[in-house]
Design a protein around this motif. Structure first.
Motif, mmCIF file in Angstrom:
data_model
loop_
_atom_site.group_PDB
_atom_site.id
_atom_site.type_symbol
_atom_site.label_atom_id
_atom_site.label_comp_id
_atom_site.label_asym_id
_atom_site.label_seq_id
_atom_site.Cartn_x
_atom_site.Cartn_y
_atom_site.Cartn_z
ATOM 1 N N LEU A 153 0.812 -1.225 0.000
ATOM 2 C CA LEU A 153 0.000 0.000 0.000
ATOM 3 C C LEU A 153 0.842 1.271 0.000
ATOM 4 C CD1 LEU A 153 -3.037 -0.621 2.362
ATOM 5 C CD2 LEU A 153 -3.093 0.071 -0.024
ATOM 6 N N ARG B 14 -5.079 0.792 -4.583
ATOM 7 C CA ARG B 14 -5.393 1.121 -3.186
ATOM 8 C C ARG B 14 -6.777 0.628 -2.816
ATOM 9 N NH1 ARG B 14 -4.128 7.061 -3.829
ATOM 10 N NH2 ARG B 14 -1.998 6.778 -4.504
ATOM 11 N N THR C 30 -8.278 2.673 4.414
ATOM 12 C CA THR C 30 -7.726 2.790 3.061
ATOM 13 C C THR C 30 -8.815 3.172 2.067
ATOM 14 O OG1 THR C 30 -6.027 1.133 3.539
ATOM 15 C CG2 THR C 30 -6.516 1.542 1.226
ATOM 16 N N GLY D 160 -8.031 6.678 0.746
ATOM 17 C CA GLY D 160 -7.084 6.357 -0.324
ATOM 18 C C GLY D 160 -7.109 7.307 -1.502
#
Length: 195
Positions: free
Chosen positions: A66, A74, A150, A154
């Motif tokens: 990541l 992502r 995330t 993200g």
């Protein structure tokens, strides 16, 4: 918030994965058998939940990846992290709270040579869980939280590859143009004297 979101997401997934991989080597339950072994038989986490080690390693790799992937990956990795976290949490807590026969069957079969759930269940006098299934459930929840973070933040993370590009989008030259590069230019049909 974008730097913190990325940092917290990556740390949560990596820390959860590390705790889960450590847990796979620890004793999750002690079994007392009616015949044969006089000492309690330990059941490691990897035997209680066969996917524990692979999912934990996947979470570690995913968390590290990541730090460098682009926006599309992502979201994909965030979704995978949520899936891994939920799977680990559900499986670990199922073992910790219900002490199912299938979680101990492999260890009992290795110890006694008997197979089948009925045969295994008839040999087991008691099953005593340790703290590790519950810690693994927490690790799974942390991984899942990192995945959710995330997915939520993200879109605002800086791309990892941008720092290695110039303003025109090309990779920066690592060395000056030399005679070998000129020959390569000629091979491609370019005029090296035009530089």
């Amino acid at each position: 918030m974008t730097r913190r979101g990325r940092l917290f997401a990556v740390l949560a997934i990596v820390a959860g994965g590390a705790l889960a991989i450590i847990s796979s080597t620890q004793t999750w339950m002690d079994i007392a058998l009616s015949a044969g072994a006089t000492d309690p038989v330990p059941v490691p986490g990897a035997a209680a939940v066969t996917l524990l080690a692979p999912l934990s390693l996947a979470a570690l790799a995913l968390g590290l990846a990541l730090t460098v992937v682009g926006r599309v990956l992502r979201y994909a990795f965030g979704g995978i992290a949520v899936f891994i976290g939920v799977a680990l949490c559900v499986q670990a807590l199922r073992v910790g709270f219900t002490l199912p026969v299938d979680a101990i069957a492999g260890t009992v079969t290795t110890t006694t040579g008997l197979t089948g759930d009925d045969a295994v269940a008839s040999l087991v006098v008691s099953i005593t869980p340790t703290i590790w299934p519950y810690l693994t459930g927490i690790a799974g929840a942390i991984i899942g939280l990192g995945g959710v973070l995330t997915l939520a933040t993200g879109h605002a993370w800086a791309s990892g590859g941008r720092r290695y590009q110039t303003a025109d989008g090309a990779a920066p030259a690592s060395r000056p143009h030399d005679a070998i590069d000129s020959w390569d230019d000629l091979s491609r049909g370019d005029d090296p004297t035009s530089r």
